[in-house]
Design a protein around this motif. Structure first.
Motif, PDB file in Angstrom:
ATOM      1  N   ARG A   1      -3.287  -0.779  -1.391  1.00 25.59           N
ATOM      2  CA  ARG A   1      -3.972   0.425  -1.438  1.00 25.59           C
ATOM      3  C   ARG A   1      -4.637   0.875  -0.442  1.00 25.59           C
ATOM      4  O   ARG A   1      -5.725   1.870  -0.379  1.00 25.59           O
ATOM      5  CB  ARG A   1      -5.415   0.056  -2.609  1.00 25.59           C
ATOM      6  N   CYS A   2      -4.545  -0.018   0.779  1.00 21.33           N
ATOM      7  CA  CYS A   2      -5.105   0.444   1.921  1.00 21.33           C
ATOM      8  C   CYS A   2      -4.532   1.678   2.575  1.00 21.33           C
ATOM      9  O   CYS A   2      -3.200   1.864   2.261  1.00 21.33           O
ATOM     10  CB  CYS A   2      -5.144  -0.647   3.076  1.00 21.33           C
ATOM     11  N   ASN A   3      -5.140   2.327   3.318  1.00 20.69           N
ATOM     12  CA  ASN A   3      -4.610   3.730   4.005  1.00 20.69           C
ATOM     13  C   ASN A   3      -3.388   3.218   4.653  1.00 20.69           C
ATOM     14  O   ASN A   3      -3.506   2.314   5.573  1.00 20.69           O
ATOM     15  CB  ASN A   3      -5.544   4.603   4.659  1.00 20.69           C
ATOM     16  N   ASN A   4      -2.391   4.094   4.851  1.00 21.49           N
ATOM     17  CA  ASN A   4      -1.232   3.677   5.708  1.00 21.49           C
ATOM     18  C   ASN A   4      -0.298   2.583   5.524  1.00 21.49           C
ATOM     19  O   ASN A   4       0.475   2.155   6.238  1.00 21.49           O
ATOM     20  CB  ASN A   4      -1.414   3.834   6.987  1.00 21.49           C
ATOM     21  N   VAL A   5      -0.772   1.815   4.344  1.00 21.76           N
ATOM     22  CA  VAL A   5       0.151   0.747   4.048  1.00 21.76           C
ATOM     23  C   VAL A   5       1.143   1.091   2.977  1.00 21.76           C
ATOM     24  O   VAL A   5       0.752   1.502   1.766  1.00 21.76           O
ATOM     25  CB  VAL A   5      -0.788  -0.436   3.325  1.00 21.76           C
ATOM     26  N   ALA A   6       2.401   0.870   3.396  1.00 21.30           N
ATOM     27  CA  ALA A   6       3.662   1.157   2.617  1.00 21.30           C
ATOM     28  C   ALA A   6       3.949   0.146   1.558  1.00 21.30           C
ATOM     29  O   ALA A   6       4.160   0.209   0.366  1.00 21.30           O
ATOM     30  CB  ALA A   6       4.718   1.809   3.489  1.00 21.30           C
ATOM     31  N   GLU A   7       4.079  -1.105   2.177  1.00 21.03           N
ATOM     32  CA  GLU A   7       4.391  -2.324   1.397  1.00 21.03           C
ATOM     33  C   GLU A   7       3.555  -3.744   1.842  1.00 21.03           C
ATOM     34  O   GLU A   7       3.044  -3.546   3.127  1.00 21.03           O
ATOM     35  CB  GLU A   7       5.852  -2.556   1.534  1.00 21.03           C
ATOM     36  N   ALA A   8       3.380  -4.674   1.055  1.00 18.63           N
ATOM     37  CA  ALA A   8       2.864  -5.845   1.408  1.00 18.63           C
ATOM     38  C   ALA A   8       3.346  -7.079   0.795  1.00 18.63           C
ATOM     39  O   ALA A   8       3.505  -6.867  -0.427  1.00 18.63           O
ATOM     40  CB  ALA A   8       1.144  -5.590   1.230  1.00 18.63           C
ATOM     41  N   VAL A   9       3.498  -7.975   1.446  1.00  7.02           N
ATOM     42  CA  VAL A   9       3.925  -9.351   1.065  1.00  7.02           C
ATOM     43  C   VAL A   9       2.836 -10.388   1.245  1.00  7.02           C
ATOM     44  O   VAL A   9       2.676 -10.600   2.562  1.00  7.02           O
ATOM     45  CB  VAL A   9       5.417  -9.765   1.154  1.00  7.02           C
ATOM     46  N   VAL A  10       2.430 -11.202   0.444  1.00  7.96           N
ATOM     47  CA  VAL A  10       1.257 -12.300   0.904  1.00  7.96           C
ATOM     48  C   VAL A  10       2.184 -13.806   0.487  1.00  7.96           C
ATOM     49  O   VAL A  10       2.665 -13.961  -0.509  1.00  7.96           O
ATOM     50  CB  VAL A  10       0.364 -12.233   0.177  1.00  7.96           C
ATOM     51  N   VAL A  11       1.971 -14.646   1.634  1.00  9.19           N
ATOM     52  CA  VAL A  11       2.566 -15.838   1.302  1.00  9.19           C
ATOM     53  C   VAL A  11       1.427 -16.845   1.685  1.00  9.19           C
ATOM     54  O   VAL A  11       0.682 -16.670   2.552  1.00  9.19           O
ATOM     55  CB  VAL A  11       3.967 -16.013   1.891  1.00  9.19           C
ATOM     56  N   ALA A  12       1.598 -18.238   1.208  1.00  6.64           N
ATOM     57  CA  ALA A  12       0.858 -19.261   1.759  1.00  6.64           C
ATOM     58  C   ALA A  12       1.829 -20.125   2.601  1.00  6.64           C
ATOM     59  O   ALA A  12       2.973 -20.292   2.305  1.00  6.64           O
ATOM     60  CB  ALA A  12       0.290 -20.136   0.716  1.00  6.64           C
ATOM     61  N   ASP A  13       1.201 -20.388   3.912  1.00  6.43           N
ATOM     62  CA  ASP A  13       1.998 -20.972   5.096  1.00  6.43           C
ATOM     63  C   ASP A  13       1.919 -22.702   4.770  1.00  6.43           C
ATOM     64  O   ASP A  13       1.092 -23.121   3.948  1.00  6.43           O
ATOM     65  CB  ASP A  13       1.589 -20.546   6.380  1.00  6.43           C
TER      66      ASP A  13
END
Length: 184
Positions: free
Chosen positions: A158-170
């Protein structure tokens, strides 16, 4: 000796082994909030590889390991853990759709009780002890808190200029976001 309870997250075998060797008597307690926190327990009394077992149901609790068709899987096979008994909540307040997905009648009991679909994948060993394998979804736990990675990804998108996001735990249990922007 010192007696302790561990729970809230999967207990790595190496940690249980190290504490036991220091003379600490450990009991692994497992259970989601929807089932009054503890549903199973197990004394960690010998060396474990991988993740320590989550154990056997406590009094007034039933644990079923089921496949996607809600049939009991054979001993040693993996399936999703469903918890039934006196400690199962009635559902989520003001969330009937979510409640219907997670709580259902206990079809193995003829007493009108309910069971909770945990999202945890387990198997029973030869003695019937439950062993935690993983999750059916992308929910993770960090320091005992449930985290839905998809919810974080949705917020980032939902942030401006963000097309895609992936979150992982390291490996250190830190959350890392990978972001693709639509900026040129």
């Amino acid at each position: 000796s010192i007696t302790g309870l561990v729970g809230g997250e999967a207990v790595p075998g190496h940690l249980a082994n190290a504490l036991r060797k220091k003379g600490i008597v450990l009991h692994n307690v497992y259970g989601p909030t929807e089932t009054t926190i503890w549903s199973t327990q197990y004394p960690l009394s010998h060396d474990y590889n991988g993740i320590a077992p989550i154990g056997l149901p406590i009094n007034n609790t039933r644990c079923y390991v089921l496949n996607e068709y809600l049939q009991v899987v054979p001993q040693g096979a993996s399936g999703e853990l469903y918890i039934a008994g006196a400690g199962v909540a009635r559902g989520y307040q003001f969330a009937p759709t979510l409640s219907a997905q997670a709580f259902m009648p206990d079809m193995f009991a003829n007493d009108g009780s309910r069971m909770y679909k945990t999202g945890d994948v387990v198997r029973r060993d030869a003695a019937g002890v439950l062993e935690y394998i993983g999750r059916t979804d992308f929910q993770i736990k960090i320091r005992g808190f449930r985290i839905e990675l998809g919810e974080i990804e949705s917020c980032i998108r939902r942030c401006n200029n963000v097309a895609e996001a992936v979150v992982v735990a390291d490996d250190q249990q830190r959350l890392v976001a990978y972001v693709e922007t639509d900026m040129i």
